[in-house]
Design an enzyme around this catalytic site. Structure first.
Site, PDB file in Angstrom:
ATOM      1  N   ILE A 140       0.862  -1.175   0.000  1.00 40.90           N
ATOM      2  CA  ILE A 140       0.000   0.000   0.000  1.00 40.90           C
ATOM      3  C   ILE A 140       0.904   1.231   0.000  1.00 40.90           C
ATOM      4  O   ILE A 140       1.693   1.452   0.921  1.00 40.90           O
ATOM      5  CB  ILE A 140      -0.948  -0.020   1.221  1.00 40.90           C
ATOM      6  CG1 ILE A 140      -1.880  -1.246   1.119  1.00 40.90           C
ATOM      7  CG2 ILE A 140      -1.761   1.264   1.304  1.00 40.90           C
ATOM      8  CD1 ILE A 140      -2.709  -1.320  -0.152  1.00 40.90           C
ATOM      9  N   THR A 163      -4.346   7.692   1.343  1.00 42.00           N
ATOM     10  CA  THR A 163      -5.004   7.863   0.042  1.00 42.00           C
ATOM     11  C   THR A 163      -5.643   6.550  -0.395  1.00 42.00           C
ATOM     12  O   THR A 163      -6.708   6.550  -1.021  1.00 42.00           O
ATOM     13  CB  THR A 163      -4.005   8.350  -1.033  1.00 42.00           C
ATOM     14  OG1 THR A 163      -2.892   7.456  -1.075  1.00 42.00           O
ATOM     15  CG2 THR A 163      -3.522   9.750  -0.740  1.00 42.00           C
ATOM     16  N   LYS A 195      -0.025  -2.919  -6.159  1.00 36.46           N
ATOM     17  CA  LYS A 195      -1.116  -3.141  -7.105  1.00 36.46           C
ATOM     18  C   LYS A 195      -2.169  -2.066  -6.838  1.00 36.46           C
ATOM     19  O   LYS A 195      -2.020  -1.263  -5.933  1.00 36.46           O
ATOM     20  CB  LYS A 195      -1.697  -4.547  -6.921  1.00 36.46           C
ATOM     21  CG  LYS A 195      -0.643  -5.645  -7.144  1.00 36.46           C
ATOM     22  CD  LYS A 195      -1.203  -7.065  -7.094  1.00 36.46           C
ATOM     23  CE  LYS A 195      -1.297  -7.632  -5.708  1.00 36.46           C
ATOM     24  NZ  LYS A 195      -1.370  -9.126  -5.686  1.00 36.46           N
ATOM     25  N   GLU A 207     -10.327   0.190  -7.706  1.00 37.75           N
ATOM     26  CA  GLU A 207     -11.472  -0.552  -8.233  1.00 37.75           C
ATOM     27  C   GLU A 207     -11.797  -1.741  -7.352  1.00 37.75           C
ATOM     28  O   GLU A 207     -12.961  -2.086  -7.169  1.00 37.75           O
ATOM     29  CB  GLU A 207     -11.179  -0.969  -9.677  1.00 37.75           C
ATOM     30  CG  GLU A 207     -10.978   0.263 -10.553  1.00 37.75           C
ATOM     31  CD  GLU A 207     -10.998  -0.015 -12.040  1.00 37.75           C
ATOM     32  OE1 GLU A 207     -10.581  -1.111 -12.445  1.00 37.75           O
ATOM     33  OE2 GLU A 207     -11.426   0.883 -12.786  1.00 37.75           O
TER      34      GLU A 207
END
Ligand SMILES: Cc1cc2nc3c(=O)[nH]c(=O)nc-3n(C[C@H](O)[C@H](O)[C@H](O)COP(=O)(O)OP(=O)(O)OC[C@H]3O[C@@H](n4cnc5c(N)ncnc54)[C@H](O)[C@@H]3O)c2cc1C
Ligand code: SF4
Lengths: 316, 733
Positions: free
Chosen positions: B618, B623, B690, B694
């Site tokens: 992360i 954010t 990653k 979404e």
């Protein structure tokens, strides 16, 4: 928006006179409904008469012990008024269930009563709509009508009156005071202000051309417990699918008015006798003769269940 | 820089700046109104005038004539561009098959057909209403997905996946489910409408616009206006949300450019909110038949998924089968995506396209299977986890911790105290329910470039055409550079969204942050090499720390290395084939939701939500959390209120403004928690990161729907789950 001329009236009768003097003139109060409709050219007034500066923004006790609410009192101020909160709580609850804080700061008592429908086809000028373009047909009846009316509607129009405030006022037996260009004043029950659509859905009220609303009066307080249950898909900032304004007395009698179901705040005094028998009996009488579409048939059930919720709460 | 093998241990593992919860560096600008959005960029060019767009009033047919006489005579009007004076201008990509403008053919409602330019906005709008448009309506149009052969399963479209023998495995399964689920069209409903200011200088054009993919947009504009790409500049530093509808330029940009060329003045055009739903794109409707077969212990043996969806051409639609091919194990599979060509506006990418609608259905189907099996829905999911591509068992997932997401979430949420009997938990007048759903979304990446400039004051400037659509790109890219160069974020400034800057991955498909930070890394490595050359040292011998570059006992302030001049590093990250060929790189999650449903009225109130995400490193938990809670909110909207209602006679989305299309308000948003698993995926990027933007949306709506079923005992298979669909089935009050 079409070009228009503008004047600021200085007296209620002067405002009515100014309106009568110009073909296509309209009053403007908070403008929160009228200006939106003008931008879309659904309303195309040639002249606007601003009625904000007429001293109609006070709330006073009336001689009979009721309340006189100036036509330009803002929704926020009306909702916060000490006597309204104490004696007419259904009205405060209805007001704060409507629109948003910013809109309520601007929206007025008269403007709220005279706001126009939220039927989506009324808002889309490419679509047939008897209310917007008389005689063009009604796109909603066989279209997307989930939000629209189930009673008091006609084959020409099934739009609802969107106000929350008016529903509470109807339950409180409010009256509307007006003045016309000649200075004549009259008072009518709120029940008589809005017309049902029939063949002429474009005619929404019984006001004469140029007649201006100066105040709304409430009779003396009737006690009881006051409820406004507004049901919608999200928790705030949406028009009612169904709303129930109710004042319930300790003995189980009371008054009920509905929003979200009809072209006007919907109340049938004679049906209220059935209230002590429960929501099902009362709502069957209140909505007797309903002609919902497939899309909005659920409103019949929902109205009954919402009344059940209100009556259950009244018993707590 | 080529990323052609998995990352080893590297400097990002120390995570001193990257991975820290640093406030958004563009935050103060945004909350004080100093970050100008496209329509408000008053200072970028003198003499801006206003274009007001007009959309077609029919869904299909032809425009016979446009009478501009009255509009031309209206006050302030400078010019009018109508669709009849241009050849059709199509989207540049196969997967964006839209008609931006031009030609007499109307392909969908509110297709842009004219733009009226005037000195003021009000004049332009008023004149736009004076156009006299004559249509010939074509009534042979298809607007009802349910009426198509695709929806009926009557086509012989080739399957997207066939493994084993689905039909016989399903027929012989001990426990089966065969249900049809529908999801409606949804609107992106981002805050900032599509808007562009266009200005020509000879044959060159600049567009100040709101766009997620600057380089794609540049190509589209060059093609639309028939100029070389070098003559096109796009600038889009701040974007008030996009969710996929700004992946490609839209008609605002085309109309602004055409109008500016015609009137010889800079022209600004914004799409009015009521025009956006039908003029642009939307998430397509879906009708999904799902079949699942399992043995009596709950091991899934057969998965069948057929998806019908609307597309203006066959290239569009919401492919809800995307997650189905890889999420759960099953030896027999039959997966078909079947877009129906219809005359509605084109459906195209909306946040987690495919996964969103797919998991809305499939994760409800899993809940129904658990019910049939008498199993806990968390257990069922754990049992059917897979560590390899179910369609190709030789391909493992690079790093998959779905089971851990479920377990961690169940524990944190208090899942074990859930009452599995539906309709049996009360809090006063509220029926209480708990639901779970899984989340799956691939973790794609795209090549991404950046330039970093070290100035003599010791500060670093990053330049890239990467976009920040409210996601935090500015911040994570600055963190990356700070980490690599041994600086603090305060020493880094950054310019984004300008096509004059190196081409980046842009924002979409949750590839943005992972790709763009890797691009910044590549550029910083190039800068470190430049520094090493300057110092006549080997790059590997240098340590970058606290604004200094150190070797042995000597330290030099970074700013001094250039000797008074700027030092520049520019490079792009390119991802090797191993990443897509040797492994499946994806993100995983689990959502847990508690709802209350009013026992009388059926009103639905989400009470608390938890997401557990497995998304690699992360980059910035603050954010990232914003992304996930925003997505969870969007999932609540999709679950219980959002629907673009189709009028099957007139062929358009009826509730095409934000009064009619309801999205959640603050009061709908309950307490939200997010847990990020501490994972790092060496196959993904050098930063082992990653996307999460979404992932956060995937499965949310199903968790809400499952919670509603747990609360009420009513199973609704047609989204949104609104109260009218619950009323008849609510338990006796
Ligand atoms: C986004 C949004 C959400 C909303 N949600 C709700 C809701 O949930 N519930 C709800 O009840 N309402 C809602 N409203 C409507 C809002 O309550 C009305 O717009 C407002 O009350 C209108 O008051 P106004 O003073 O602004 O009227 P205006 O817009 O100024 O006028 C409305 C009409 O009244 C006429 N008029 C004004 N004053 C007089 C007068 N003295 N005599 C005769 N005619 C007069 C005008 O000519 C005009 O036709 C919403 C509005 C918006 C924009
Ligand atoms: S219901 Fe009334 S307002 Fe709506 S389209 Fe029909 S006529 Fe117009």
């Amino acid at each position: 928006m079409r070009a228009f001329s503008y004047e600021r009236a200085t007296s209620p009768q002067g405002a009515a006179r100014a309106l009568a003097a110009t073909e296509g003139a309209k009053f403007i109060a908070g403008g929160t409904n009228l200006l939106d409709l003008m931008k879309l050219e659904i309303e195309t007034p040639t002249h606007l008469v601003d009625v904000n500066d007429l001293g109609l923004d006070t709330i006073e006790d009336s001689a009979d012990g009721g309340l006189r609410i100036g036509a330009m009192v803002r929704n926020t101020d009306l909702a916060a008024h000490a006597r309204v909160r104490r004696d007419y709580a259904v009205l405060t609850r209805a007001l704060v269930a409507g629109a948003s804080g910013q809109l309520r700061n601007k929206a007025t008592t008269a403007g709220n009563l005279l706001q126009r429908t939220r039927c989506p086809y009324f808002y889309d000028t490419n679509m047939p709509c008897n209310k917007r373009a008389p005689g063009s047909g009604c796109a909603a009846i066989d279209g997307y009508s989930r939000q629209l009316g189930i009673i008091g509607t006609s084959e020409a129009c099934i739009a609802t009156h969107p106000s929350d405030m008016a529903v509470a006022m109807r339950a409180l037996d409010a009256s509307v005071e007006t003045v016309n260009a000649d200075g004549d004043t009259r008072t009518m029950p709120l029940a008589d202000l809005h017309r049902l659509p029939g063949d002429t859905p474009e005619n929404e009220t019984t006001l004469e051309p140029g007649e201006m609303i100066t105040a709304v009066t409430l009779p003396p307080a009737i006690g009881g417990r006051h409820f406004y249950h507004k049901v919608r898909d999200r928790s705030s900032y949406a028009f009612a699918l169904v709303s129930v304004a109710a004042v319930v007395q300790a003995d189980g009698t009371g008054r009920v008015a509905l929003g979200g179901v009809a072209p006007k705040p919907w109340r049938r005094e004679e049906a209220e006798a059935a209230l002590p028998d429960g929501a099902a009996a009362a709502m069957a009488a209140i909505l007797d003769g309903a002609t919902p579409t497939d899309d909005n048939a659920f409103k019949v059930t929902l109205a009954e269940r919402t009344l059940t919720a209100v009556l259950a709460q009244a018993q707590e | 820089m080529k990323f052609d093998s998995p990352a080893g241990e590297n400097l990002f593992d120390r995570a001193t700046v990257i991975g820290q919860p640093i406030h958004r560096i563009d935050g103060p600008l945004k909350v004080t109104g100093h970050a100008p959005y496209a329509y408000e960029r008053h200072a970028v060019v003198e003499g801006q005038v206003y274009g007001y767009p007009v959309g077609a009033g029919i869904a299909k047919g032809r425009i016979l004539a446009i009478d501009t006489t009255a509009a031309e005579a209206a006050p302030g009007v400078l010019g009018i561009v109508t669709t009849l004076e241009h050849d059709p201008i199509e989207g540049v990509f196969d997967y964006d098959p839209v008609r931006h403008f031009g030609g007499d053919e109307v392909l969908h409602y509110h297709q842009a057909i004219a733009v009226v330019v005037a000195e003021t906005f009000e004049q332009a709008r008023a004149a736009a209403n004076r156009l006299g448009i004559e249509y010939e309506r074509d009534d042979s149009a298809a607007f009802d997905l349910a009426a198509t052969p695709e929806a009926a399963g009557e086509t012989d479209t080739a399957p997207a996946q066939t493994v084993g023998d689905f039909e016989s495995a399903f027929a012989s399964a001990a426990v089966t489910l065969d249900e049809t689920y529908t999801t409606p069209a949804e609107s992106h409903a981002m805050m900032e409408p599509h808007a562009t200011i266009a200005a020509w200088d000879g044959d060159s054009v600049t567009l100040w616009t709101s766009n997620q993919m600057i380089a794609w947009g540049r190509g589209s504009i060059a093609k639309a206006f028939d100029v070389p790409a070098e003559n096109v500049r796009l600038d889009s530093p701040y974007i008030g949300g996009g969710f996929g509808v700004k992946l490609f330029v839209r008609s605002d940009a085309i109309m602004a450019g055409l109008a500016a060329r015609k009137v010889g003045r800079p022209v600004k055009v914004a799409l009015p909110r009521p025009m956006i739903a039908n003029n642009t794109t939307h998430r397509g409707e879906t009708i999904q038949r799902i079949r699942i077969g399992a043995d009596a212990d709950g091991r899934i043996t057969a998965i069948g998924h057929h998806n019908a969806t609307n597309a203006l051409t066959t290239a569009g639609g919401e492919n809800s089968t995307l997650p189905t091919v890889a999420f759960y194990a099953a030896a027999n599979r039959l997966v078909v995506n079947d877009p129906a060509r219809m005359d509605l506006p084109n459906s195209n990418a909306m946040r987690a396209p495919g996964e969103t609608a797919g998991l809305m259905a499939f994760e409800v189907a899993m809940d129904e299977m658990a019910e049939k099996l008498g199993m806990d829905p968390v257990e069922l999911r754990i049992l059917n986890d897979t560590q390899v591509d179910p369609g190709n068992p030789d391909i493992p997932f690079s790093d998959r911790h779905y089971v851990e997401c479920l377990n961690r979430g169940a524990e944190a949420f208090g899942w074990s105290s859930r009452n599995s009997a539906p309709g049996a938990t009360r809090d006063g007048v509220w029926l209480i329910g708990h639901g779970v759903a899984g989340a799956y979304r691939p973790a794609p990446v795209l090549a991404s470039g950046a330039r970093v400039v070290l100035t003599p004051d010791g500060r670093l400037r990053i330049e890239s055409d990467m976009t920040d659509i409210g996601t935090g790109s500015y911040t994570v890219m600055a963190q990356t550079a700070a980490e690599v160069m041994g600086l603090s974020v305060a020493d880094v400034s950054i310019g984004l969204g300008d096509s004059d800057f190196p081409v980046s991955a842009g924002s979409g498909g949750q590839w943005g942050a992972a790709s763009a930070t890797a691009g910044v890394y590549a550029a910083c490595v190039a800068l470190r090499q430049a520094i090493a050359e300057r110092l006549d040292m080997a790059e590997g011998d240098l340590t970058f720390e606290n604004g200094m570059v150190r070797t042995g006992n000597t330290s030099v302030p970074l700013g001094e290395v250039g000797g008074g001049t700027d030092l520049v590093g520019e490079d792009a990250i390119e991802f090797g084939a191993f990443r897509s060929q040797e492994v499946l790189v994806a993100t995983f999650g689990a959502h847990f939701v508690e709802v209350g449903v009013h026992a009388h009225t059926g009103e639905i109130r989400v009470r608390r939500m938890l997401a557990v995400c497995d998304a690699g490193r992360i980059l910035n938990p603050m954010t990232a959390r914003s992304q996930v809670i925003g997505a969870m909110t969007m999932g609540v909207g999709a679950a219980i209120m959002e629907e673009m209602a189709v009028d099957h006679r007139y062929g358009f989305f009826v509730n095409h403004d934000l009064a009619g299309y309801e999205v959640p308000v603050h009061f709908d948003i309950p307490s939200q928690d997010v847990i990020f698993l501490e994972t790092a995926d060496a196959y993904s990027t050098p930063l082992k990161a990653k996307g999460v933007g979404e992932l956060g949306l995937c499965g949310v709506s199903a968790a809400v729907a499952n919670a509603i079923t747990n609360a009420t005992g009513v199973r609704v298979r047609n989204y949104p789950v609104t109260l009218d669909k619950l009323l008849s089935g609510l338990p006796a009050a």
